[in-house]
Design a protein around this motif. Structure first.
Motif, PDB file in Angstrom:
ATOM      1  N   LEU A 104       0.834  -1.212   0.000  1.00 24.58           N
ATOM      2  CA  LEU A 104       0.000   0.000   0.000  1.00 24.58           C
ATOM      3  C   LEU A 104       0.861   1.252   0.000  1.00 24.58           C
ATOM      4  O   LEU A 104       0.612   2.196  -0.759  1.00 24.58           O
ATOM      5  CB  LEU A 104      -0.930  -0.023   1.217  1.00 24.58           C
ATOM      6  N   ARG A 105       1.896   1.248   0.838  1.00 18.76           N
ATOM      7  CA  ARG A 105       2.755   2.439   0.956  1.00 18.76           C
ATOM      8  C   ARG A 105       3.470   2.725  -0.356  1.00 18.76           C
ATOM      9  O   ARG A 105       3.505   3.873  -0.818  1.00 18.76           O
ATOM     10  CB  ARG A 105       3.784   2.211   2.070  1.00 18.76           C
ATOM     11  N   VAL A 106       4.018   1.693  -0.970  1.00 18.95           N
ATOM     12  CA  VAL A 106       4.777   1.879  -2.214  1.00 18.95           C
ATOM     13  C   VAL A 106       3.855   2.312  -3.351  1.00 18.95           C
ATOM     14  O   VAL A 106       4.160   3.241  -4.109  1.00 18.95           O
ATOM     15  CB  VAL A 106       5.520   0.579  -2.569  1.00 18.95           C
ATOM     16  N   VAL A 107       2.715   1.634  -3.494  1.00 21.51           N
ATOM     17  CA  VAL A 107       1.788   1.954  -4.574  1.00 21.51           C
ATOM     18  C   VAL A 107       1.176   3.335  -4.363  1.00 21.51           C
ATOM     19  O   VAL A 107       0.950   4.080  -5.327  1.00 21.51           O
ATOM     20  CB  VAL A 107       0.698   0.876  -4.682  1.00 21.51           C
ATOM     21  N   ALA A 108       0.900   3.698  -3.118  1.00 17.19           N
ATOM     22  CA  ALA A 108       0.345   5.018  -2.843  1.00 17.19           C
ATOM     23  C   ALA A 108       1.320   6.115  -3.264  1.00 17.19           C
ATOM     24  O   ALA A 108       0.920   7.120  -3.877  1.00 17.19           O
ATOM     25  CB  ALA A 108       0.010   5.151  -1.358  1.00 17.19           C
ATOM     26  N   ASP A 109       2.597   5.943  -2.963  1.00 13.41           N
ATOM     27  CA  ASP A 109       3.598   6.944  -3.369  1.00 13.41           C
ATOM     28  C   ASP A 109       3.693   7.029  -4.888  1.00 13.41           C
ATOM     29  O   ASP A 109       3.765   8.129  -5.459  1.00 13.41           O
ATOM     30  CB  ASP A 109       4.961   6.595  -2.771  1.00 13.41           C
ATOM     31  N   ALA A 110       3.719   5.875  -5.555  1.00 14.60           N
ATOM     32  CA  ALA A 110       3.812   5.871  -7.014  1.00 14.60           C
ATOM     33  C   ALA A 110       2.569   6.480  -7.654  1.00 14.60           C
ATOM     34  O   ALA A 110       2.658   7.208  -8.657  1.00 14.60           O
ATOM     35  CB  ALA A 110       4.005   4.435  -7.515  1.00 14.60           C
ATOM     36  N   THR A 111       1.400   6.233  -7.067  1.00 16.73           N
ATOM     37  CA  THR A 111       0.156   6.784  -7.600  1.00 16.73           C
ATOM     38  C   THR A 111       0.095   8.293  -7.400  1.00 16.73           C
ATOM     39  O   THR A 111      -0.371   9.025  -8.291  1.00 16.73           O
ATOM     40  CB  THR A 111      -1.049   6.104  -6.937  1.00 16.73           C
ATOM     41  N   ALA A 112       0.551   8.754  -6.252  1.00 18.16           N
ATOM     42  CA  ALA A 112       0.558  10.193  -5.999  1.00 18.16           C
ATOM     43  C   ALA A 112       1.453  10.925  -6.999  1.00 18.16           C
ATOM     44  O   ALA A 112       1.125  12.021  -7.461  1.00 18.16           O
ATOM     45  CB  ALA A 112       1.025  10.466  -4.568  1.00 18.16           C
ATOM     46  N   GLN A 113       2.576  10.319  -7.351  1.00 22.20           N
ATOM     47  CA  GLN A 113       3.451  10.918  -8.362  1.00 22.20           C
ATOM     48  C   GLN A 113       2.812  10.863  -9.750  1.00 22.20           C
ATOM     49  O   GLN A 113       2.896  11.823 -10.524  1.00 22.20           O
ATOM     50  CB  GLN A 113       4.794  10.202  -8.371  1.00 22.20           C
ATOM     51  N   ALA A 114       2.156   9.732 -10.057  1.00 25.42           N
ATOM     52  CA  ALA A 114       1.535   9.586 -11.377  1.00 25.42           C
ATOM     53  C   ALA A 114       0.369  10.550 -11.563  1.00 25.42           C
ATOM     54  O   ALA A 114       0.047  10.923 -12.705  1.00 25.42           O
ATOM     55  CB  ALA A 114       1.045   8.147 -11.564  1.00 25.42           C
ATOM     56  N   ARG A 115      -0.243  10.946 -10.487  1.00 32.48           N
ATOM     57  CA  ARG A 115      -1.392  11.857 -10.572  1.00 32.48           C
ATOM     58  C   ARG A 115      -1.021  13.154 -11.287  1.00 32.48           C
ATOM     59  O   ARG A 115      -1.869  13.787 -11.937  1.00 32.48           O
ATOM     60  CB  ARG A 115      -1.924  12.147  -9.170  1.00 32.48           C
ATOM     61  N   HIS A 116       0.234  13.571 -11.164  1.00 29.47           N
ATOM     62  CA  HIS A 116       0.683  14.821 -11.780  1.00 29.47           C
ATOM     63  C   HIS A 116       1.483  14.576 -13.062  1.00 29.47           C
ATOM     64  O   HIS A 116       2.088  15.509 -13.589  1.00 29.47           O
ATOM     65  CB  HIS A 116       1.542  15.596 -10.778  1.00 29.47           C
ATOM     66  N   ALA A 117       1.483  13.331 -13.545  1.00 29.65           N
ATOM     67  CA  ALA A 117       2.203  13.023 -14.783  1.00 29.65           C
ATOM     68  C   ALA A 117       1.445  13.571 -15.985  1.00 29.65           C
ATOM     69  O   ALA A 117       0.217  13.758 -15.954  1.00 29.65           O
ATOM     70  CB  ALA A 117       2.395  11.521 -14.916  1.00 29.65           C
ATOM     71  N   GLY A 118       2.175  13.811 -17.072  1.00 33.07           N
ATOM     72  CA  GLY A 118       1.568  14.398 -18.260  1.00 33.07           C
ATOM     73  C   GLY A 118       0.459  13.551 -18.845  1.00 33.07           C
ATOM     74  O   GLY A 118      -0.588  14.076 -19.258  1.00 33.07           O
ATOM     75  N   TYR A 119       0.642  12.231 -18.915  1.00 32.98           N
ATOM     76  CA  TYR A 119      -0.375  11.380 -19.530  1.00 32.98           C
ATOM     77  C   TYR A 119      -1.661  11.362 -18.718  1.00 32.98           C
ATOM     78  O   TYR A 119      -2.761  11.232 -19.259  1.00 32.98           O
ATOM     79  CB  TYR A 119       0.163   9.957 -19.745  1.00 32.98           C
ATOM     80  N   VAL A 120      -1.536  11.504 -17.385  1.00 33.43           N
ATOM     81  CA  VAL A 120      -2.726  11.548 -16.542  1.00 33.43           C
ATOM     82  C   VAL A 120      -3.443  12.885 -16.698  1.00 33.43           C
ATOM     83  O   VAL A 120      -4.674  12.939 -16.830  1.00 33.43           O
ATOM     84  CB  VAL A 120      -2.347  11.300 -15.065  1.00 33.43           C
ATOM     85  N   GLU A 121      -2.690  13.973 -16.691  1.00 33.52           N
ATOM     86  CA  GLU A 121      -3.296  15.291 -16.859  1.00 33.52           C
ATOM     87  C   GLU A 121      -3.953  15.420 -18.229  1.00 33.52           C
ATOM     88  O   GLU A 121      -5.020  16.039 -18.372  1.00 33.52           O
ATOM     89  CB  GLU A 121      -2.243  16.379 -16.665  1.00 33.52           C
ATOM     90  N   ALA A 122      -3.345  14.808 -19.240  1.00 32.93           N
ATOM     91  CA  ALA A 122      -3.941  14.843 -20.578  1.00 32.93           C
ATOM     92  C   ALA A 122      -5.269  14.084 -20.601  1.00 32.93           C
ATOM     93  O   ALA A 122      -6.252  14.535 -21.221  1.00 32.93           O
ATOM     94  CB  ALA A 122      -2.977  14.245 -21.596  1.00 32.93           C
ATOM     95  N   ALA A 123      -5.315  12.929 -19.940  1.00 31.05           N
ATOM     96  CA  ALA A 123      -6.553  12.151 -19.893  1.00 31.05           C
ATOM     97  C   ALA A 123      -7.652  12.902 -19.147  1.00 31.05           C
ATOM     98  O   ALA A 123      -8.815  12.906 -19.564  1.00 31.05           O
ATOM     99  CB  ALA A 123      -6.288  10.802 -19.232  1.00 31.05           C
ATOM    100  N   LEU A 124      -7.285  13.540 -18.041  1.00 30.72           N
ATOM    101  CA  LEU A 124      -8.275  14.305 -17.288  1.00 30.72           C
ATOM    102  C   LEU A 124      -8.780  15.501 -18.080  1.00 30.72           C
ATOM    103  O   LEU A 124      -9.962  15.856 -18.022  1.00 30.72           O
ATOM    104  CB  LEU A 124      -7.673  14.760 -15.950  1.00 30.72           C
ATOM    105  N   SER A 125      -7.869  16.123 -18.838  1.00 30.75           N
ATOM    106  CA  SER A 125      -8.278  17.294 -19.637  1.00 30.75           C
ATOM    107  C   SER A 125      -9.213  16.900 -20.774  1.00 30.75           C
ATOM    108  O   SER A 125      -9.977  17.737 -21.271  1.00 30.75           O
ATOM    109  CB  SER A 125      -7.035  17.994 -20.199  1.00 30.75           C
ATOM    110  N   ARG A 126      -9.179  15.622 -21.187  1.00 32.14           N
ATOM    111  CA  ARG A 126     -10.105  15.160 -22.223  1.00 32.14           C
ATOM    112  C   ARG A 126     -11.483  14.866 -21.662  1.00 32.14           C
ATOM    113  O   ARG A 126     -12.401  14.499 -22.392  1.00 32.14           O
ATOM    114  CB  ARG A 126      -9.552  13.884 -22.884  1.00 32.14           C
ATOM    115  N   GLY A 127     -11.613  15.013 -20.358  1.00 32.83           N
ATOM    116  CA  GLY A 127     -12.913  14.797 -19.726  1.00 32.83           C
ATOM    117  C   GLY A 127     -13.113  13.402 -19.177  1.00 32.83           C
ATOM    118  O   GLY A 127     -14.228  13.058 -18.761  1.00 32.83           O
ATOM    119  N   GLU A 128     -12.066  12.575 -19.152  1.00 32.80           N
ATOM    120  CA  GLU A 128     -12.218  11.228 -18.594  1.00 32.80           C
ATOM    121  C   GLU A 128     -12.394  11.298 -17.080  1.00 32.80           C
ATOM    122  O   GLU A 128     -11.813  12.143 -16.403  1.00 32.80           O
ATOM    123  CB  GLU A 128     -10.988  10.378 -18.935  1.00 32.80           C
ATOM    124  N   ARG A 129     -13.184  10.388 -16.555  1.00 35.74           N
ATOM    125  CA  ARG A 129     -13.418  10.336 -15.115  1.00 35.74           C
ATOM    126  C   ARG A 129     -12.161   9.874 -14.390  1.00 35.74           C
ATOM    127  O   ARG A 129     -11.357   9.110 -14.925  1.00 35.74           O
ATOM    128  CB  ARG A 129     -14.565   9.379 -14.793  1.00 35.74           C
TER     129      ARG A 129
END
Length: 254
Positions: free
Chosen positions: A137-162
């Motif tokens: 949980l600790r390792v995945v939570a840290d990796a997920t928190a970093q991925a939240r601000h990654a370009g591919y995630v921000e691009a998906a959110l900007s396209r309106g994906e949930r």
């Protein structure tokens, strides 16, 4: 490639070894502690049973319990880590704090407490989950928190994906290597924990073949037939090594 084939072969033999034994692993076939010889490549154990047959038949249940324990710990840890890393709620921060607290508890002590109320296999699963899932949980939570601000995630959110869709379609696949490596670590942990509890007498009841129980049963005759101890010890080491090797392969290919 060769390491992958070898590790897969080891796992196949462990899971299907009983069919290869060629002899009933609980039948007495020689004098106690008989030395290796014709028909008995590894000799006999404390009760005159074929050591090779018992080694071939003694790893399946241990491997299956360890796999169930590792899978449960990894699945719960990954699910909790994805939620805790993506969410910014107080509950998520509390879950991470609780996982940090659980990490300081001695794993064997937790497992010993579990066997007081649970039979051997469920106790192994409970101990592996309590000892392994918090780290996952600790390792995945840290990796997920970093991925939240990654370009591919921000691009998906900007396209309106949930957010939930992005989490499972974008973030989770990106963690595949991490999860594969973690599953291997949980499996090794589960093998060690299962062996420890079985050596203490919480595994399959006699005369069922079991590698860890063989260590306990044959310790008094180590000087008469060393293979009675060396064979199950080597089998445990090979299983742990095969699992660790496959986890490295999964991590490297993802």
């Amino acid at each position: 490639m060769l390491a992958t084939v070898a590790a897969t072969a080891v796992l196949a033999i462990v899971l299907g070894g009983e069919a290869l034994a060629g002899r009933d692993p609980i039948r007495t076939v020689a004098a106690p502690w008989a030395a290796p010889g014709p028909g008995l490549p590894l000799g006999a154990d404390a009760l005159g049973r074929d050591i090779l047959a018992r080694v071939l038949a003694g790893g399946r249940d241990l491997a299956l319990v360890s796999l169930a324990a590792a899978g449960s710990a990894c699945a719960l840890g990954v699910a909790g880590g994805l939620w805790a890393g993506w969410s910014r709620s107080r509950a998520a921060r509390a879950a991470v704090a609780l996982s940090d607290l659980l990490l300081v508890l001695p794993l064997l002590l937790v497992a010993m407490l579990a066997v007081v109320v649970l039979p051997g296999p469920p106790a192994v699963i409970a101990g592996t989950v309590l000892g392994g899932a918090p780290l996952t949980l600790r390792v995945v939570a840290d990796a997920t928190a970093q991925a939240r601000h990654a370009g591919y995630v921000e691009a998906a959110l900007s396209r309106g994906e949930r957010g939930l869709s992005v989490l499972f379609r974008e973030v989770l696949p990106a963690h595949a290597g991490l999860i594969g490596a973690d599953l291997g670590q949980r499996m090794v942990l589960a093998v060690q924990l299962t062996a420890a509890l079985n050596v203490l007498g919480f595994g399959p009841p006699p005369p069922a073949p079991d590698w860890a129980a063989m260590l306990r049963e044959n310790l008094p005759g180590a000087g008469l037939n060393p293979a009675a101890l060396l064979a199950p010890a080597a089998a445990l080491a090979l299983l742990a090594g095969a699992v660790a090797g496959l986890s490295h392969v999964l991590a490297g290919r993802s």
